[in-house]
Write a protein that holds these residues in place. Structure first.
Motif, PDB file in Angstrom:
ATOM      1  N   GLU A  93       0.838  -1.195   0.000  1.00  0.00           N
ATOM      2  CA  GLU A  93       0.000   0.000   0.000  1.00  0.00           C
ATOM      3  C   GLU A  93       0.879   1.253   0.000  1.00  0.00           C
ATOM      4  OE1 GLU A  93      -2.662  -0.173   3.283  1.00  0.00           O
ATOM      5  OE2 GLU A  93      -3.690  -1.982   2.596  1.00  0.00           O
ATOM      6  N   PRO A  94       1.575   1.498  -1.114  1.00  0.00           N
ATOM      7  CA  PRO A  94       2.464   2.663  -1.165  1.00  0.00           C
ATOM      8  C   PRO A  94       1.667   3.966  -1.111  1.00  0.00           C
ATOM      9  CG  PRO A  94       2.226   1.706  -3.347  1.00  0.00           C
ATOM     10  CD  PRO A  94       1.542   0.771  -2.391  1.00  0.00           C
ATOM     11  N   VAL A  95       2.264   4.970  -0.522  1.00  0.00           N
ATOM     12  CA  VAL A  95       1.610   6.281  -0.421  1.00  0.00           C
ATOM     13  C   VAL A  95       2.500   7.328  -1.076  1.00  0.00           C
ATOM     14  CG1 VAL A  95       0.472   5.629   1.727  1.00  0.00           C
ATOM     15  CG2 VAL A  95       2.635   6.862   1.814  1.00  0.00           C
ATOM     16  N   GLU A  96       1.892   8.453  -1.403  1.00  0.00           N
ATOM     17  CA  GLU A  96       2.633   9.551  -2.022  1.00  0.00           C
ATOM     18  C   GLU A  96       2.558  10.756  -1.085  1.00  0.00           C
ATOM     19  OE1 GLU A  96       3.420  11.074  -6.517  1.00  0.00           O
ATOM     20  OE2 GLU A  96       1.353  10.574  -5.986  1.00  0.00           O
ATOM     21  N   PHE A  97       3.720  11.174  -0.615  1.00  0.00           N
ATOM     22  CA  PHE A  97       3.768  12.313   0.292  1.00  0.00           C
ATOM     23  C   PHE A  97       3.749  13.602  -0.516  1.00  0.00           C
ATOM     24  CE2 PHE A  97       4.972   9.044   3.220  1.00  0.00           C
ATOM     25  CZ  PHE A  97       4.495   9.493   4.442  1.00  0.00           C
ATOM     26  N   LYS A  98       2.557  14.048  -0.775  1.00  0.00           N
ATOM     27  CA  LYS A  98       2.391  15.308  -1.497  1.00  0.00           C
ATOM     28  C   LYS A  98       1.136  16.000  -0.979  1.00  0.00           C
ATOM     29  CE  LYS A  98      -0.474  13.947  -5.461  1.00  0.00           C
ATOM     30  NZ  LYS A  98      -0.599  13.937  -6.929  1.00  0.00           N
ATOM     31  N   TYR A  99       1.044  17.279  -1.260  1.00  0.00           N
ATOM     32  CA  TYR A  99      -0.167  18.026  -0.931  1.00  0.00           C
ATOM     33  C   TYR A  99      -0.446  19.033  -2.032  1.00  0.00           C
ATOM     34  CZ  TYR A  99       3.031  21.738   0.735  1.00  0.00           C
ATOM     35  OH  TYR A  99       3.999  22.710   0.818  1.00  0.00           O
ATOM     36  N   THR A 100      -1.681  19.440  -2.090  1.00  0.00           N
ATOM     37  CA  THR A 100      -2.103  20.414  -3.108  1.00  0.00           C
ATOM     38  C   THR A 100      -2.496  21.709  -2.424  1.00  0.00           C
ATOM     39  OG1 THR A 100      -2.951  18.618  -4.504  1.00  0.00           O
ATOM     40  CG2 THR A 100      -3.709  20.862  -5.000  1.00  0.00           C
TER      41      THR A 100
END
Length: 673
Positions: A466-473
């Motif tokens: 369950e990979p996640v992406e550390f980003k925000y908009t």
């Protein structure tokens, strides 16, 4: 108004000159908050005569009342002869539930055991029961009566801590300081000179306060010895306790099932912060208690733990501080960043509870030159304010501003929001924070959580599914931001430099170099980032240019001229030996030092001639900083060429290799005209 004057004007009586602590401490193993509590009684004003008098009074108190272990018998004799005597010692209280049915106090330095203490003193100060000990000013009496079992009597007790603070007043006064001034005031308050630290360094130092300002916050810092990791948890607050990670047990940390006392709670029930020191795996160390790890894991996730059929709630934050065994590149290539902690804790389920992992390897070893000699908060005053702020949640400052990526787990988002809440409480308790300042804090907090998650992918296979992406908009602009850990950036850069070097060595005239696809873009450097050089940043974009202009009004100091010399050396190596480059410098200096700049430029002109560089200069006062070349590229420079931190020591490889230097945070924009 200078920062010192501003601090004293608004916080008179609540600040102290930080170098005074070392003046009175000497070799006394007294916590800083104890000394500053005393200094605050006598020296909290900017009057040298009063300060000197106050220092003498504090020295007298330490000399006459502080109990040294080696002088314990002398102090006992004083008490016996005088009938009673005021002392400073750390005491711990337990309930003797046998025949005595009384509370009894143990004295850490005086060495007395099982001294009766009144129920009222214990009820008024329940932390005495926590097992960690409480530094106190107390009056101890001696009875000469015949036929008694205990001659020692505690007649008065006052824990060393500020009695009350006005949080609203503190928040209002915060508005009188700029963000930079407040950041520096806090650095002074924890005993460090802000001029010795970059902004990122300051964030790292102050992030150690988050467990003191956030309930149930899980924090870890691993790094080299001598960087002050445990200092804040042992010396700067009477509400935190530091214990050896190797000695902690279920009974001492959570609850003692073997006792019939009415209140058998362990450390988490009494302290705001419980810090486990020396949290690393040592050869021959005893095996980690698996049940302890499970209880701790549950507590870190749910703020609760079980005792038999009963469930207890607690708000203590957990901090883990320890030393690393290897350098970061080794760990990134061969193991993981948690490799030094005890094996029993290297479990995905346990480590996933960590809200922030601070890169202790970035923290410089503390030397005398980095300690503050200016005014900062009396640490006990600051500790009480931080404790008051634990009652609030400041994470709502993010609402409406950004959207965290949907792939992030609930634990990821909780960790980020709690970290942001903590940093905002510390830096912007008045809630007045610009978007730019907020995003800077958010990036730092995401990085602290991403550091944990990156290692979980290595340690526990289940996280890879369950990979996640550390980003925000950013909602207002729709811009997507991808914060990255600095060690990943540095390691990739170092690998790239090595690969480029290997490629240059293997290239021959028969090998055609790849054609670079250069595009307009923006490059952002972080504080402490390494692996950066002028060659990497500029060489490809200046290739083929015969005329280059650098506009930078701050080429003034000798080290800045050295930067310019290194830039010229990069240009010399970036062209054919027979080619020449016309390099024009537009800079400035104040009238007093203008002649110095001209002298440096003239010396530099002569030096770079052999590189095939014709250097000219103009002294004009322009604000913008950029590099413009006649091959069509223009690079705007946030800091000019001054992108590197000062190099420490006389013998440092960074003197000879730019990629080993730490950078200052800045932005560069590459434009094709």
């Amino acid at each position: 108004m200078e920062l010192k004057d501003k601090i004293i004007k608004h916080f008179e009586g609540k600040v102290v000159r930080k170098d005074l602590t070392s003046l009175v401490k000497g070799n006394n193993p007294v916590p800083v908050y104890v000394l500053e509590y005393l200094l605050g009684q006598y020296c909290a004003i900017d009057d040298e005569e009063i300060i000197q008098s106050g220092i003498e009074k504090v020295r007298n108190v330490i000399r006459d009342n502080y109990v040294h272990r080696s002088d314990a018998e002398i102090v006992k004799a004083k008490i016996r002869n005088a009938g009673s005597y005021k002392i400073i010692d750390k005491i711990n209280v337990t309930l003797n539930d046998k025949a005595a049915n009384k509370y009894e106090a143990d004295f850490a330095n005086l060495g007395l055991r099982k001294v009766p203490i009144s129920d009222k003193m214990v009820i008024d100060n329940p932390k005495l029961l926590s097992g960690g000990g409480v530094w106190s000013i107390l009056t101890l009496a001696y009875s000469h009566e015949d036929g008694i079992n205990m001659r020692w009597i505690i007649t008065d007790l006052k824990p060393i801590q500020v009695s009350n603070v006005d949080l609203n007043d503190y928040i209002e006064i915060r508005k009188e300081f700029t963000s930079e001034e407040w950041l520096d005031l806090l650095m002074h308050s924890i005993g460090l000179n802000p001029e010795s630290f970059s902004k990122r360094d300051k964030f790292i130092q102050l992030s150690r306060l988050i467990p003191h300002v956030e309930n149930n916050y899980n924090f870890i810092e691993l790094g080299p010895k001598g960087t002050g990791k445990s200092h804040i948890f042992s010396e700067l607050s009477p509400h935190g306790v530091l214990v050896s990670g190797g000695d902690v047990s279920k009974a001492s940390l959570f609850v003692n099932n073997s006792t019939s006392t009415k209140d058998p709670l362990g450390l988490v029930g009494y302290w705001d912060v419980v810090a486990l020191d020396e949290f690393e795996q040592e050869k021959g160390s005893k095996r980690t208690d698996g049940d302890l790890v499970k209880i701790m894991q549950n507590y870190m996730a749910n703020q609760s733990f079980n005792r038999g059929k009963e469930t207890y709630q607690a708000s203590a934050s957990m901090a883990f501080v320890g030393n690393t065994k290897h350098n970061v590149p080794y760990m990134l290539k061969n193991s993981h960043l948690f490799e030094s902690i005890p094996d029993g804790y290297i479990k995905g389920a346990f480590l996933d509870r960590m809200h922030m992992y601070i890169p202790g390897w970035e923290v410089r070893i503390l030397k005398s030159s980095v300690f503050s000699k200016e005014y900062g908060f009396i640490v006990d005053y600051l500790a009480e304010l931080l404790r008051e702020l634990r009652k609030f949640d400041f994470s709502s400052v993010l609402d409406g501003k950004i959207t965290l990526d949907g792939s992030l787990t609930t634990r990821d988002k909780t960790a980020i929001r709690k970290s942001v809440s903590g940093m905002i409480k510390i830096l912007y308790p008045d809630h007045i924070v610009t978007d730019e300042e907020l995003y800077e804090i958010l990036d730092f907090c995401i990085e602290g959580r991403k550091r944990v998650k990156d290692q979980l992918y290595i340690i526990d296979e289940t996280f890879k599914s369950e990979p996640v992406e550390f980003k925000y908009t950013i909602r207002a602009s729709g811009k997507e931001v991808y914060p990255e850990t600095l060690e990943n950036l540095n390691y990739r850069a170092a690998v790239q430099v090595k690969e480029d070097s290997d490629l240059e060595e293997t290239n021959s005239s028969s090998i055609t170099k790849p054609i670079l696809d250069l595009k307009p873009h923006q490059t952002i450097l972080k504080d402490n980032q390494t692996g950066i050089s002028y060659k990497k940043l500029f060489a490809d974009y200046l290739k083929g240019a015969q005329n280059i202009t650098i506009q930078d009004p701050y080429i003034r100091m000798p080290y800045q001229f050295k930067n310019l010399l290194e830039f010229c050396m990069m240009l010399g190596g970036n062209k054919a030996l027979e080619d020449e480059i016309n390099l024009e410098i537009v800079s400035w200096n104040d009238e007093i030092h203008l002649s110095d700049s001209i002298s440096y430029f003239e010396e530099l002109q002569e030096s770079v001639t052999d590189l095939g560089i014709n250097l000219t200069y103009r002294m004009e006062n322009h604000h913008d900083r950029f590099i413009a070349a006649n091959n069509g590229w223009k690079i705007t420079l946030g800091r000019g060429l001054d992108i590197f931190e000062k190099i420490e020591g006389r013998f440092n490889v960074a003197d000879l290799d730019q990629t080993k230097r730490k950078c200052k945070s800045c932005e560069m924009t590459y434009l094709k005209l």
